[in-house]
Design a protein around this motif. Structure first.
Motif, PDB file in Angstrom:
ATOM      1  N   GLY A  55       0.691  -1.248  -0.059  1.00  0.00           N
ATOM      2  CA  GLY A  55       0.026   0.027   0.009  1.00  0.00           C
ATOM      3  C   GLY A  55       0.739   1.340   0.092  1.00  0.00           C
ATOM      4  N   THR A  56       2.050   1.013   0.101  1.00  0.00           N
ATOM      5  CA  THR A  56       2.831   2.468  -0.115  1.00  0.00           C
ATOM      6  C   THR A  56       3.602   2.421  -1.355  1.00  0.00           C
ATOM      7  OG1 THR A  56       4.958   1.054   0.715  1.00  0.00           O
ATOM      8  CG2 THR A  56       3.695   1.758   2.518  1.00  0.00           C
ATOM      9  N   ASN A  57       4.079   3.754  -1.678  1.00  0.00           N
ATOM     10  CA  ASN A  57       4.958   4.037  -2.802  1.00  0.00           C
ATOM     11  C   ASN A  57       6.050   3.017  -2.990  1.00  0.00           C
ATOM     12  OD1 ASN A  57       2.832   6.001  -3.541  1.00  0.00           O
ATOM     13  ND2 ASN A  57       4.027   7.683  -2.866  1.00  0.00           N
ATOM     14  N   ALA A  58       6.703   2.937  -1.771  1.00  0.00           N
ATOM     15  CA  ALA A  58       7.778   2.095  -1.937  1.00  0.00           C
ATOM     16  C   ALA A  58       7.418   0.569  -2.309  1.00  0.00           C
ATOM     17  CB  ALA A  58       8.491   1.989  -0.532  1.00  0.00           C
ATOM     18  N   TYR A  59       6.345   0.265  -1.962  1.00  0.00           N
ATOM     19  CA  TYR A  59       5.887  -1.319  -2.418  1.00  0.00           C
ATOM     20  C   TYR A  59       5.820  -1.212  -3.789  1.00  0.00           C
ATOM     21  CZ  TYR A  59       3.907  -5.774  -2.497  1.00  0.00           C
ATOM     22  OH  TYR A  59       3.756  -7.142  -2.953  1.00  0.00           O
ATOM     23  N   ILE A  60       5.176  -0.008  -4.375  1.00  0.00           N
ATOM     24  CA  ILE A  60       4.973  -0.195  -5.826  1.00  0.00           C
ATOM     25  C   ILE A  60       6.478  -0.103  -6.575  1.00  0.00           C
ATOM     26  CG2 ILE A  60       3.987   1.024  -7.801  1.00  0.00           C
ATOM     27  CD1 ILE A  60       2.043  -0.128  -6.081  1.00  0.00           C
ATOM     28  N   GLU A  61       7.069   0.616  -6.202  1.00  0.00           N
ATOM     29  CA  GLU A  61       8.465   0.814  -6.677  1.00  0.00           C
ATOM     30  C   GLU A  61       9.243  -0.682  -6.642  1.00  0.00           C
ATOM     31  OE1 GLU A  61      12.497   3.533  -6.271  1.00  0.00           O
ATOM     32  OE2 GLU A  61      11.252   3.723  -4.649  1.00  0.00           O
ATOM     33  N   VAL A  66      15.296   0.089  -3.119  1.00  0.00           N
ATOM     34  CA  VAL A  66      14.291   0.598  -2.365  1.00  0.00           C
ATOM     35  C   VAL A  66      14.455   0.717  -0.884  1.00  0.00           C
ATOM     36  CG1 VAL A  66      11.816   0.280  -2.027  1.00  0.00           C
ATOM     37  CG2 VAL A  66      12.887  -0.738  -4.210  1.00  0.00           C
ATOM     38  N   ASP A  67      14.093   1.862  -0.271  1.00  0.00           N
ATOM     39  CA  ASP A  67      14.024   2.056   1.049  1.00  0.00           C
ATOM     40  C   ASP A  67      15.204   1.969   1.620  1.00  0.00           C
ATOM     41  OD1 ASP A  67      11.387   2.936   1.430  1.00  0.00           O
ATOM     42  OD2 ASP A  67      10.457   1.253   2.388  1.00  0.00           O
ATOM     43  N   GLU A  68      16.492   2.121   1.116  1.00  0.00           N
ATOM     44  CA  GLU A  68      17.397   1.821   1.631  1.00  0.00           C
ATOM     45  C   GLU A  68      17.674   0.429   2.409  1.00  0.00           C
ATOM     46  OE1 GLU A  68      20.649   3.740   1.632  1.00  0.00           O
ATOM     47  OE2 GLU A  68      19.447   3.954  -0.323  1.00  0.00           O
TER      48      GLU A  68
END
Length: 205
Positions: free
Chosen positions: A87-93, A151-153
């Motif tokens: 549900g986060t933008n990071a998950y889509i990335e 993604v997300d470091e």
């Protein structure tokens, strides 16, 4: 127990790495390529009709395709590891990079490999493969600017999937042309689970 049907010198080393990161119990069933044709043995077709690797068995379920296997294993066994929150933008990335590895990135790599292996002069394919590969690698390089991981470091399944691209660049020496990718490649090798996966692959080669 998870069973990984592993073909030597194939993309399934990424799944060994993933299984090691997840710290789940698994068994490797190894298969060897034909020494002349370099093709997978027919025994793999008894597991999946395409006769390709990787394929896993888990609780009676057979899962093929590296991206699908990675999503499945992280969803079932990750416990919050190796993927951003849904549900986060990071998950889509994350999803985009996860599937980029076998989608956009793999085709020009394979085309380059096949053209080189075939050795014949081409009217179109060789130049096309070179141009597409440069486009893909330049995008990959730029995307890692100022970043440790994609993604997300943090290490995710996307990094594990993309590691095959990185490994091919290391093996052919072209990693030297991409400073971010070279740094990224070095970072990936610091993971103990990857080191274990490399040893497992050697043991079954």
């Amino acid at each position: 127990m998870i069973i990984l049907h592993h073909l030597n010198k194939s993309r399934s080393k990424r799944i060994i790495w993933l299984l090691e990161e997840l710290e789940v119990e698994y068994e490797v069933k190894p298969y060897q390529r034909d020494s002349v044709t370099f093709l997978a043995p027919p025994e793999l077709k008894q597991i999946h009709p395409l006769g390709k690797s990787p394929v896993i068995e888990d609780d009676g379920l057979i899962v093929s395709e590296s991206g699908a296997i990675t999503e499945y294993l992280i969803d079932k066994y990750g416990q919050g590891k190796l993927a951003p929150k849904r549900g986060t933008n990071a998950y889509i990335e994350y999803l985009q990079w996860l599937h980029f590895a076998e989608g956009s990135a793999m085709l020009p790599l394979l085309l380059k490999l096949f053209v080189t292996k075939d050795g014949c002069k081409t009217n179109f394919l060789a130049d096309y493969a070179d141009a597409e590969l440069l486009k893909i690698l330049s995008y990959f390089e730029q995307s890692l600017t100022g970043k440790t991981y994609l993604v997300d470091e943090q290490l995710t399944g996307a990094d594990i999937m993309m590691s095959m691209i990185v490994e091919s660049l290391v093996n052919n020496g072209s990693i030297e042309n991409f400073s971010n990718l070279k740094r990224y490649a070095a970072q990936l090798t610091t993971h103990v689970a990857l080191q274990k996966a490399e040893q497992v692959e050697i043991n079954y080669s």
